[in-house]
Design a protein around this motif. Structure first.
Motif, mmCIF file in Angstrom:
data_model
loop_
_atom_site.group_PDB
_atom_site.id
_atom_site.type_symbol
_atom_site.label_atom_id
_atom_site.label_comp_id
_atom_site.label_asym_id
_atom_site.label_seq_id
_atom_site.Cartn_x
_atom_site.Cartn_y
_atom_site.Cartn_z
ATOM 1 N N PRO A 81 0.839 -1.194 0.000
ATOM 2 C CA PRO A 81 0.000 0.000 0.000
ATOM 3 C C PRO A 81 0.879 1.251 0.000
ATOM 4 O O PRO A 81 1.886 1.312 0.720
ATOM 5 N N VAL A 82 0.532 2.236 -0.806
ATOM 6 C CA VAL A 82 1.298 3.479 -0.877
ATOM 7 C C VAL A 82 0.337 4.662 -0.806
ATOM 8 O O VAL A 82 -0.817 4.570 -1.238
ATOM 9 N N THR A 83 0.819 5.763 -0.285
ATOM 10 C CA THR A 83 0.017 6.974 -0.168
ATOM 11 C C THR A 83 0.873 8.187 -0.504
ATOM 12 O O THR A 83 2.013 8.295 -0.026
ATOM 13 N N LEU A 84 0.346 9.071 -1.324
ATOM 14 C CA LEU A 84 0.952 10.374 -1.571
ATOM 15 C C LEU A 84 0.052 11.399 -0.883
ATOM 16 O O LEU A 84 -1.016 11.733 -1.399
ATOM 17 N N PRO A 85 0.418 11.882 0.292
ATOM 18 C CA PRO A 85 -0.488 12.730 1.065
ATOM 19 C C PRO A 85 -0.598 14.155 0.553
ATOM 20 O O PRO A 85 -1.523 14.879 0.940
ATOM 21 N N ALA A 86 0.339 14.591 -0.278
ATOM 22 C CA ALA A 86 0.291 15.941 -0.845
ATOM 23 C C ALA A 86 0.809 15.880 -2.274
ATOM 24 O O ALA A 86 1.581 14.983 -2.637
ATOM 25 N N SER A 87 0.381 16.809 -3.109
ATOM 26 C CA SER A 87 0.779 16.797 -4.512
ATOM 27 C C SER A 87 2.293 16.935 -4.650
ATOM 28 O O SER A 87 2.973 17.499 -3.788
ATOM 29 N N GLU A 88 2.811 16.409 -5.754
ATOM 30 C CA GLU A 88 4.243 16.366 -5.999
ATOM 31 C C GLU A 88 4.516 16.838 -7.425
ATOM 32 O O GLU A 88 3.766 16.520 -8.354
ATOM 33 N N VAL A 89 5.609 17.582 -7.619
ATOM 34 C CA VAL A 89 6.003 18.054 -8.949
ATOM 35 C C VAL A 89 7.116 17.160 -9.479
ATOM 36 O O VAL A 89 8.094 16.868 -8.766
ATOM 37 N N VAL A 90 6.963 16.701 -10.715
ATOM 38 C CA VAL A 90 7.989 15.896 -11.383
ATOM 39 C C VAL A 90 8.446 16.632 -12.629
ATOM 40 O O VAL A 90 7.653 17.317 -13.293
ATOM 41 N N THR A 91 9.719 16.499 -12.960
ATOM 42 C CA THR A 91 10.294 17.228 -14.097
ATOM 43 C C THR A 91 10.844 16.233 -15.107
ATOM 44 O O THR A 91 11.578 15.294 -14.749
ATOM 45 N N PHE A 92 10.518 16.443 -16.371
ATOM 46 C CA PHE A 92 10.942 15.568 -17.454
ATOM 47 C C PHE A 92 12.195 16.117 -18.124
ATOM 48 O O PHE A 92 12.383 17.336 -18.236
ATOM 49 N N ALA A 93 13.035 15.192 -18.595
ATOM 50 C CA ALA A 93 14.253 15.593 -19.281
ATOM 51 C C ALA A 93 13.911 16.222 -20.628
ATOM 52 O O ALA A 93 12.887 15.900 -21.240
ATOM 53 N N PRO A 94 14.777 17.135 -21.132
ATOM 54 C CA PRO A 94 14.522 17.751 -22.440
ATOM 55 C C PRO A 94 14.408 16.695 -23.542
ATOM 56 O O PRO A 94 14.958 15.587 -23.432
ATOM 57 N N GLY A 95 13.714 17.049 -24.601
ATOM 58 C CA GLY A 95 13.535 16.128 -25.704
ATOM 59 C C GLY A 95 14.788 15.976 -26.546
ATOM 60 O O GLY A 95 15.653 16.853 -26.567
ATOM 61 N N ASN A 96 14.871 14.840 -27.249
ATOM 62 C CA ASN A 96 15.962 14.589 -28.178
ATOM 63 C C ASN A 96 15.897 15.583 -29.330
ATOM 64 O O ASN A 96 14.815 16.016 -29.723
ATOM 65 N N ALA A 97 17.043 15.921 -29.897
ATOM 66 C CA ALA A 97 17.077 16.922 -30.967
ATOM 67 C C ALA A 97 16.324 16.466 -32.206
ATOM 68 O O ALA A 97 15.776 17.295 -32.950
ATOM 69 N N GLN A 98 16.265 15.144 -32.468
ATOM 70 C CA GLN A 98 15.672 14.650 -33.713
ATOM 71 C C GLN A 98 14.362 13.887 -33.525
ATOM 72 O O GLN A 98 13.450 14.020 -34.342
ATOM 73 N N TYR A 99 14.275 13.108 -32.476
ATOM 74 C CA TYR A 99 13.164 12.173 -32.372
ATOM 75 C C TYR A 99 12.341 12.385 -31.097
ATOM 76 O O TYR A 99 12.857 12.870 -30.079
ATOM 77 N N ARG A 100 11.089 11.957 -31.182
ATOM 78 C CA ARG A 100 10.224 11.959 -30.005
ATOM 79 C C ARG A 100 10.527 10.747 -29.131
ATOM 80 O O ARG A 100 11.155 9.788 -29.575
ATOM 81 N N ARG A 101 10.079 10.807 -27.919
ATOM 82 C CA ARG A 101 10.179 9.645 -27.049
ATOM 83 C C ARG A 101 8.931 9.585 -26.159
ATOM 84 O O ARG A 101 8.212 10.569 -26.009
ATOM 85 N N ILE A 102 8.693 8.396 -25.579
ATOM 86 C CA ILE A 102 7.583 8.206 -24.649
ATOM 87 C C ILE A 102 8.164 7.878 -23.289
ATOM 88 O O ILE A 102 8.909 6.895 -23.136
ATOM 89 N N ASP A 103 7.827 8.696 -22.299
ATOM 90 C CA ASP A 103 8.223 8.438 -20.913
ATOM 91 C C ASP A 103 7.037 7.892 -20.138
ATOM 92 O O ASP A 103 5.871 8.152 -20.491
ATOM 93 N N LEU A 104 7.333 7.145 -19.084
ATOM 94 C CA LEU A 104 6.296 6.621 -18.198
ATOM 95 C C LEU A 104 6.416 7.267 -16.829
ATOM 96 O O LEU A 104 7.518 7.307 -16.252
ATOM 97 N N LEU A 105 5.304 7.746 -16.325
ATOM 98 C CA LEU A 105 5.227 8.202 -14.942
ATOM 99 C C LEU A 105 4.648 7.055 -14.129
ATOM 100 O O LEU A 105 3.537 6.585 -14.419
#
Length: 396
Positions: A81-105
């Protein structure tokens, strides 16, 4: 013995014992394991699933809302069991110069006893995908609960607009409920764990019958509501309320009106005849003959009403209107003076009759045709007919 328990032994209760024996928010998938997912609910009751809701809050950052979840480990590990009691900010790495990518949260459990690492904790993580022309979703590690897919465009960064959050977030969250609770379905529809389990999917309450989810009206023999009219039929004789407001019955092949008919046809043109034998054609009419087809009901009986405004050019002679019943090319019931509508008047008078047709073949299509004649006749004597009609009412 490998039987685990909680709060029985005086010493030696492990974290595994506690996880394996908890019976709280767990939707079973088999006798031991539970489904990983998020507890449903929202602050105002308007939404099914608000836990861990994520939205873009900066060019490359997103805010993950508070929530509670359960993550199933390996069989011997139990559920975390897990609990996040307050909202959290996550930051994604910059995109590749040529191609798209898919990240998972994801929500992830690190357990060094099982994964060989150095960490034992629950984390909110971003699993970064590989930049490709046709990007793929990265592999999900064990003990992970995916929350969102995030499409990171090529070249995305804080300085050039970042991630277009409105189109880049794909919600992967799925709910779980306490054992025996009704599961609100969001996302993928997963198999049930036992016959008699219930879920609320697409506005319909469904029951797992051991092989498939069966909508509540189908399972109990009730009438499927119009809001769920696309629900497949489960058995012959099932009823539904169609989107057009008509009660329908599944006949094994198609949805048909539960109470067919009534069937009706009329003709408001005046026509006449000099024929002393029955004819289906009236002179002066643009449309001949007057016919109506109907499907015989399960009772195999119908009540037929027919009539017209009629007259003859002599008070001493009679105008006749009678019906012939056919099934295809077969005459089932021929015209009969005993059941005809008869009038003898130089003035137009209204006349009608009702009779019962029985011993029909249920489900077969029959046709009634109107016939007319005059008795007796000279070369100038005619029978006239106006506002002719035939009405068929299936009998219960």
């Amino acid at each position: 013995m490998n039987l685990r328990s909680s709060w029985v032994t005086e010493t030696g209760q492990t974290r595994e014992d506690t996880r394996l024996t908890q019976t709280g928010a767990t939707t079973m998938t088999d006798p031991v394991k539970v489904r990983s997912g998020i507890l449903p609910g929202s602050y105002d009751g308007q939404y099914r699933l608000s836990g861990f809701w994520t939205f873009g809050s900066a060019a490359m950052s997103a805010t993950v809302s508070e929530g509670r979840a359960v993550i199933q480990g390996e069989v011997s590990q139990g559920a975390f069991p897990v609990t996040l009691p307050a909202s959290e900010v996550v930051t994604f790495a910059p995109g590749n110069a040529q191609y798209r990518r898919i990240d998972l949260l994801v929500l992830r459990i690190h357990d060094k006893l099982y994964d060989g690492g150095e960490r034992t904790e629950a984390t909110l993580e971003i699993i970064q995908g590989a930049p490709e022309q046709d990007p793929k979703v990265p592999l999900i590690p064990p003990r992970c609960l995916p929350l969102y897919e995030v499409l990171v465009p090529a070249g995305a960064s804080a300085g050039n607009g970042g991630i277009p959050w409105a189109s880049s977030l794909k919600d992967l969250r799925t709910p779980i409920v306490a054992l025996g609770g009704i599961l609100p379905v969001e996302g993928a529809v997963l198999p049930g764990a036992y016959p008699g389990q219930y879920q609320d999917a697409a506005g319909a309450l469904q029951r797992w019958d051991g092989g498939t989810w069966v909508s509540y009206p189908s399972a109990l023999g009730g009438i499927i509501p119009s809001s769920a009219s696309t629900t497949p039929a489960s058995y012959t004789g099932q009823y539904r309320d169609s989107t057009g407001g008509q009660l329908q019955r599944w006949n094994g092949t198609a949805w048909a009106p539960a109470v067919p008919g009534p069937y009706f046809v009329d003709n408001g043109d005046y026509g006449d005849t000099t024929s002393t034998t029955y004819t289906s054609t009236l002179a002066g009419r643009a449309t001949n003959p007057l016919t109506v087809s109907f499907v015989a009901p399960p009772s195999r009986a119908v009540a037929v009403s027919f009539g017209a405004k009629m007259r003859s050019t002599s008070n001493d002679h009679y105008a006749y209107m009678a019906l012939k019943l056919t099934q295809g090319a077969t005459v089932v019931n021929d015209v009969d003076d005993d059941y005809a509508v008869i009038a003898a008047s130089q003035n137009m008078i209204s006349a009608a009759n009702t009779r019962r047709y029985s011993n029909l073949t249920a489900g077969a299509t029959y046709t009634l045709t109107a016939f007319f004649r005059v008795i007796t006749n000279t070369t100038t004597l005619k029978a006239g007919f106006d506002n002719t009609f035939i009405k068929v009412d299936p009998l219960p």
